[in-house]
Write a protein that holds these residues in place. Structure first.
Motif, short mmCIF file in Angstrom:
data_model
loop_
_atom_site.label_atom_id
_atom_site.label_comp_id
_atom_site.label_asym_id
_atom_site.label_seq_id
_atom_site.Cartn_x
_atom_site.Cartn_y
_atom_site.Cartn_z
N ALA A 158 0.83 -1.21 0.00
CA ALA A 158 0.00 0.00 0.00
C ALA A 158 0.86 1.26 0.00
O ALA A 158 0.34 2.38 0.05
CB ALA A 158 -0.92 0.00 1.22
N GLY A 159 2.18 1.07 -0.06
CA GLY A 159 3.09 2.21 -0.09
C GLY A 159 3.22 2.93 1.25
O GLY A 159 3.58 4.11 1.28
N VAL A 160 2.96 2.22 2.34
CA VAL A 160 3.02 2.83 3.67
C VAL A 160 4.31 2.39 4.36
O VAL A 160 4.42 1.28 4.87
CB VAL A 160 1.80 2.44 4.52
N LYS A 161 5.30 3.28 4.34
CA LYS A 161 6.58 2.98 4.96
C LYS A 161 6.98 3.98 6.03
O LYS A 161 7.88 3.74 6.81
CB LYS A 161 7.67 2.92 3.88
N THR A 162 6.31 5.13 6.04
CA THR A 162 6.58 6.15 7.04
C THR A 162 5.25 6.74 7.51
O THR A 162 4.19 6.52 6.89
CB THR A 162 7.45 7.30 6.48
N VAL A 163 5.30 7.53 8.57
CA VAL A 163 4.09 8.18 9.06
C VAL A 163 3.49 9.08 7.99
O VAL A 163 2.26 9.16 7.84
CB VAL A 163 4.40 8.99 10.35
N VAL A 213 -4.98 -6.92 6.28
CA VAL A 213 -3.97 -6.29 5.42
C VAL A 213 -3.90 -7.04 4.10
O VAL A 213 -3.88 -6.43 3.02
CB VAL A 213 -2.59 -6.27 6.11
N GLU A 214 -3.85 -8.36 4.17
CA GLU A 214 -3.76 -9.17 2.94
C GLU A 214 -4.94 -8.91 2.01
O GLU A 214 -4.80 -8.91 0.78
CB GLU A 214 -3.70 -10.65 3.31
N LYS A 215 -6.12 -8.69 2.58
CA LYS A 215 -7.32 -8.45 1.77
C LYS A 215 -7.42 -7.01 1.30
O LYS A 215 -8.34 -6.67 0.55
CB LYS A 215 -8.57 -8.81 2.59
N GLY A 216 -6.50 -6.16 1.76
CA GLY A 216 -6.52 -4.76 1.36
C GLY A 216 -7.54 -3.92 2.10
O GLY A 216 -7.81 -2.78 1.71
N GLU A 217 -8.10 -4.46 3.17
CA GLU A 217 -9.11 -3.72 3.93
C GLU A 217 -8.47 -2.66 4.83
O GLU A 217 -9.13 -1.68 5.18
CB GLU A 217 -9.95 -4.69 4.76
N ILE A 218 -7.23 -2.87 5.22
CA ILE A 218 -6.48 -1.89 5.98
C ILE A 218 -5.08 -1.79 5.39
O ILE A 218 -4.62 -2.70 4.68
CB ILE A 218 -6.40 -2.24 7.50
N HIS A 219 -4.40 -0.69 5.69
CA HIS A 219 -3.08 -0.46 5.11
C HIS A 219 -1.99 -0.35 6.17
O HIS A 219 -0.81 -0.21 5.84
CB HIS A 219 -3.10 0.82 4.27
N ALA A 220 -2.39 -0.39 7.43
CA ALA A 220 -1.45 -0.31 8.54
C ALA A 220 -2.08 -0.97 9.76
O ALA A 220 -3.31 -1.15 9.82
CB ALA A 220 -1.09 1.14 8.85
N ILE A 221 -1.23 -1.35 10.71
CA ILE A 221 -1.68 -2.01 11.94
C ILE A 221 -1.07 -1.29 13.14
O ILE A 221 0.14 -1.02 13.17
CB ILE A 221 -1.25 -3.49 11.97
N MET A 237 5.51 -6.27 5.57
CA MET A 237 5.19 -5.18 6.49
C MET A 237 6.47 -4.50 6.95
O MET A 237 7.54 -5.11 7.00
CB MET A 237 4.43 -5.70 7.71
N VAL A 238 6.37 -3.22 7.28
CA VAL A 238 7.51 -2.47 7.79
C VAL A 238 7.08 -1.80 9.09
O VAL A 238 5.98 -1.24 9.17
CB VAL A 238 8.00 -1.42 6.77
N GLU A 239 7.93 -1.90 10.12
CA GLU A 239 7.62 -1.24 11.38
C GLU A 239 7.95 0.24 11.23
O GLU A 239 9.11 0.63 11.10
CB GLU A 239 8.40 -1.86 12.54
#
Length: 360
Positions: A158-163, A213-221, A237-239
């Protein structure tokens, strides 16, 4: 039923004998074989030479006529110092008999249970306790115990690697009033984002967050250990951050709370309980393997080695009391005001002073 005819919550009592029996049972399990290992000499010295003192401390005069009931959430690895305190006989060292109450209800119910005498004290998360304490429960915070255990992960797909990648994205949480949601909402504001407008929060059972996340329903945890730990091994996933980064590295996230009537009726018992829990946390910091092994019976899905790795990533030398504790809670209060959890009219310094007690 208690003496007043009230129904008590389900109670787990860990005496020295039952802890030894559970230890004998668990040593038959290879995954829990670390129970066979004694604390190292260095760990014992750092923990206050508990073993050397044992023949003497067990004779200390009791400071409470009846067992004290301590509430905790057995599903939170950050409270590993609690079972370690039993293993090291630290409550007895401080003249106490303690019974554990595994409380899994809402925080309001927990604080009410403490305030009304169904429990004498409890351990919990600062960012879950502060809002209910604003309502005026007769509970005082006597110490901070621990830092760390909350993590924010982003999905690479989802391209989410930073805040700063989060605007327009959906963050999954296991509880819409969780400490993790509150904490990472605060983090978003520090990056100039509005946690109520720039992102969407969506609730799922903790063990289904990865699937969401796998289903694309959310992009971060956003969640806490031990359940969120599995994402540290997920290459997809990236912390992004956690609550031992930057200014939060020396901030407590776990608290000790005692009922007001215990402080008024038997202040030495409240002081002894707080001292025992702080000593247990120092012992955990001195020997994280022993702390992980002590907690292992409450997290049977996780090998002791993984529990130790979780604890090693936390901050254990964070046990503020007195003015330092009040200052940290005032900071949290200001931050929770910024995300509309605490009323903006609340005086943070006065509030922190009202809900704490100095037992040093």
């Amino acid at each position: 039923m208690d003496r007043g005819g009230r129904t008590r919550p389900a109670r787990l009592t860990l005496s020295r004998s039952t802890f030894r029996e559970s230890t004998r049972t668990m040593t038959a399990n290879p995954a829990l074989s670390l129970f066979r290992r004694p604390l190292s000499r260095r760990g014992l010295i750092a923990a206050g030479a508990v073993t050397l003192a044992a023949p003497f401390v067990l004779r200390r005069r009791a400071v409470a006529a009846e067992p004290l009931r301590l509430s905790w959430n057995a599903g939170a690895v950050c409270f590993s110092a609690v079972p370690l305190a039993f293993q090291l006989d630290l409550f007895k060292k401080h003249g106490l008999e303690v019974e554990l109450v595994n409380f899994t209800g809402s925080t309001d119910q927990l604080l009410e249970a403490i305030a009304t005498g169904k429990a004498d004290a409890g351990v919990g998360m600062a960012l879950r306790w502060l809002k209910p304490l604003e309502q005026g429960f007769d509970v005082k915070i006597s110490a901070g115990l621990h830092g760390g255990c909350m993590r924010l992960f982003g999905a690479k797909a989802a391209g989410v690697k930073t805040v700063l990648d989060l605007p327009g994205k959906v963050i999954g949480v296991s509880d819409m009033a969780s400490p993790s949601k509150n904490f990472f909402s605060v983090v978003l504001t520090k990056f100039g984002l509005d946690p109520n407008k720039d992102v969407e929060w969506r609730q799922f059972p903790a063990d289904l967050l990865g699937l969401a996340v796998e289903k694309g329903e959310i992009h971060a945890i956003a969640d806490g250990d031990p359940l969120v730990w599995s994402q540290t091994k997920n290459p997809q996933m990236v912390e992004i951050t956690n609550n031992v980064c930057g200014e939060f590295a020396t901030r407590t996230c776990c608290l000790v709370g005692v009922r007001g009537s215990l402080l008024r009726d038997n202040r030495p018992a409240a002081k002894a309980l707080t001292a025992a829990l702080i000593e247990a946390q120092h012992a955990a910091y001195a020997d994280l393997r022993a702390a992980a092994a002590a907690y292992a019976p409450f997290a049977p899905k996780f090998p002791v080695e993984e529990l130790e790795a979780m604890l090693r990533s936390h901050a254990h030398n964070v046990t503020p009391i007195g003015d330092e504790l009040r200052q940290q809670l005032a900071l949290y209060t200001d931050e929770l005001k910024s995300v509309s959890v605490i009323k903006r009219s609340t005086d943070s310094q006065r509030f922190a002073g009202r809900i704490t007690v100095d037992l040093a």
